[in-house]
Design a protein around this motif. Structure first.
Motif, mmCIF file in Angstrom:
data_model
loop_
_atom_site.group_PDB
_atom_site.id
_atom_site.type_symbol
_atom_site.label_atom_id
_atom_site.label_comp_id
_atom_site.label_asym_id
_atom_site.label_seq_id
_atom_site.Cartn_x
_atom_site.Cartn_y
_atom_site.Cartn_z
ATOM 1 N N ILE A 1 88.591 102.353 70.278
ATOM 2 C CA ILE A 1 87.729 103.506 69.991
ATOM 3 C C ILE A 1 88.610 104.645 69.506
ATOM 4 C CG2 ILE A 1 86.167 105.217 70.977
ATOM 5 C CD1 ILE A 1 85.260 103.065 72.956
ATOM 6 N N GLU A 2 88.262 105.175 68.345
ATOM 7 C CA GLU A 2 88.998 106.300 67.772
ATOM 8 C C GLU A 2 87.984 107.282 67.198
ATOM 9 O OE1 GLU A 2 92.119 107.217 64.171
ATOM 10 O OE2 GLU A 2 91.875 105.181 64.873
ATOM 11 N N GLY A 3 87.772 108.383 67.911
ATOM 12 C CA GLY A 3 86.795 109.380 67.454
ATOM 13 C C GLY A 3 85.389 108.817 67.518
ATOM 14 N N ALA A 4 84.751 108.692 66.350
ATOM 15 C CA ALA A 4 83.391 108.171 66.280
ATOM 16 C C ALA A 4 83.353 106.729 65.794
ATOM 17 C CB ALA A 4 82.564 109.047 65.347
ATOM 18 N N VAL A 5 84.511 106.069 65.709
ATOM 19 C CA VAL A 5 84.594 104.706 65.182
ATOM 20 C C VAL A 5 84.971 103.746 66.302
ATOM 21 C CG1 VAL A 5 85.768 103.208 63.527
ATOM 22 C CG2 VAL A 5 85.274 105.580 62.923
ATOM 23 N N VAL A 6 84.224 102.650 66.382
ATOM 24 C CA VAL A 6 84.557 101.581 67.329
ATOM 25 C C VAL A 6 84.936 100.357 66.504
ATOM 26 C CG1 VAL A 6 82.135 100.874 67.598
ATOM 27 C CG2 VAL A 6 83.786 100.243 69.322
ATOM 28 N N ARG A 7 86.098 99.772 66.831
ATOM 29 C CA ARG A 7 86.605 98.595 66.115
ATOM 30 C C ARG A 7 86.689 97.425 67.089
ATOM 31 N NH1 ARG A 7 89.422 102.802 63.716
ATOM 32 N NH2 ARG A 7 89.291 102.799 61.446
ATOM 33 N N ILE A 8 86.125 96.304 66.659
ATOM 34 C CA ILE A 8 86.136 95.091 67.469
ATOM 35 C C ILE A 8 86.831 94.022 66.642
ATOM 36 C CG2 ILE A 8 84.718 93.411 68.693
ATOM 37 C CD1 ILE A 8 82.466 95.686 68.347
ATOM 38 N N GLN B 1 88.417 83.932 64.003
ATOM 39 C CA GLN B 1 88.734 85.324 63.713
ATOM 40 C C GLN B 1 87.447 86.125 63.567
ATOM 41 O OE1 GLN B 1 91.930 86.601 63.738
ATOM 42 N NE2 GLN B 1 92.296 84.557 64.560
ATOM 43 N N PHE B 2 87.462 87.337 64.083
ATOM 44 C CA PHE B 2 86.313 88.245 64.013
ATOM 45 C C PHE B 2 86.857 89.648 63.851
ATOM 46 C CE2 PHE B 2 83.266 91.147 65.960
ATOM 47 C CZ PHE B 2 82.095 90.771 65.338
ATOM 48 N N LYS B 3 86.218 90.421 62.973
ATOM 49 C CA LYS B 3 86.658 91.795 62.754
ATOM 50 C C LYS B 3 85.448 92.607 62.303
ATOM 51 C CE LYS B 3 90.484 94.118 60.555
ATOM 52 N NZ LYS B 3 91.584 93.984 59.581
ATOM 53 N N ALA B 4 85.192 93.724 62.993
ATOM 54 C CA ALA B 4 84.078 94.595 62.635
ATOM 55 C C ALA B 4 84.402 96.019 63.064
ATOM 56 C CB ALA B 4 82.792 94.126 63.314
ATOM 57 N N ALA B 5 83.867 96.982 62.329
ATOM 58 C CA ALA B 5 84.037 98.394 62.664
ATOM 59 C C ALA B 5 82.704 99.087 62.424
ATOM 60 C CB ALA B 5 85.126 99.027 61.819
ATOM 61 N N TYR B 6 82.353 99.976 63.326
ATOM 62 C CA TYR B 6 81.097 100.713 63.229
ATOM 63 C C TYR B 6 81.375 102.190 63.464
ATOM 64 C CZ TYR B 6 79.387 96.013 63.792
ATOM 65 O OH TYR B 6 79.182 94.670 63.631
ATOM 66 N N GLU B 7 80.787 103.022 62.618
ATOM 67 C CA GLU B 7 80.948 104.467 62.761
ATOM 68 C C GLU B 7 79.645 105.053 63.271
ATOM 69 O OE1 GLU B 7 82.511 108.381 60.338
ATOM 70 O OE2 GLU B 7 82.172 106.521 59.268
ATOM 71 N N LEU B 8 79.742 105.831 64.325
ATOM 72 C CA LEU B 8 78.583 106.457 64.947
ATOM 73 C C LEU B 8 78.554 107.942 64.578
ATOM 74 C CD1 LEU B 8 78.902 104.650 68.352
ATOM 75 C CD2 LEU B 8 77.286 104.162 66.542
ATOM 76 N N PRO B 9 77.411 108.604 64.711
ATOM 77 C CA PRO B 9 77.307 110.002 64.282
ATOM 78 C C PRO B 9 78.134 111.000 65.084
ATOM 79 C CG PRO B 9 75.131 109.054 64.661
ATOM 80 C CD PRO B 9 76.129 108.047 65.083
#
Length: 124
Positions: free
Chosen positions: A64-71, A80-88
């Motif tokens: 978790i970095e700021g408003a971004v969560v990276r999995i 292999q799995f990679k995803a990133a989501y940005e929240l408001p």
């Protein structure tokens, strides 16, 4: 006879529906279709639910970095799995939690309450 002048642009800009078709084709034939998570929200947190079948707790890493969560999956995982989501809003990592159960990763991400920095100015 009907004449319609052709307008020439100096550079090519694809139309929006062309890009939508391109994304559809890429997702359909790439073999790694991106799935958007199920997101629920309340006053204090967001809840993200992702399907990650075949992964163990030890195989996944969540940042978790700021408003971004990276999995992402670790290098030694079978798949292999990679995803990133940005929240408001920014995420409070200390108050957040993650749970993996039956191939479903559930993230409960606490919202950082914005602190108002408004100060009153006296009128003379």
């Amino acid at each position: 006879m009907f004449f319609a002048p052709a307008l020439r642009a100096t550079r090519f800009t694809p139309r929006a529906h062309d890009r939508a078709f391109e994304r559809f084709v890429n997702d359909a034939f790439a073999g790694t279709a991106r799935r958007s998570p199920l997101v629920e929200q309340d006053d204090k947190s967001w809840t993200l639910s992702l399907d990650v079948p075949g992964f163990a707790r030890e195989d996944l890493s969540i940042g978790i970095e700021g408003a971004v969560v990276r999995i992402k999956s670790k290098a030694d995982a079978k798949r292999q799995f990679k995803a990133a989501y940005e929240l408001p809003l920014d995420i409070d990592a200390a108050a957040s939690e993650a749970k993996l159960e039956n191939g479903v990763l559930t993230l409960k991400l606490a919202k950082v309450v914005p602190v108002s920095q408004v100060s009153q100015l006296q009128i003379n």
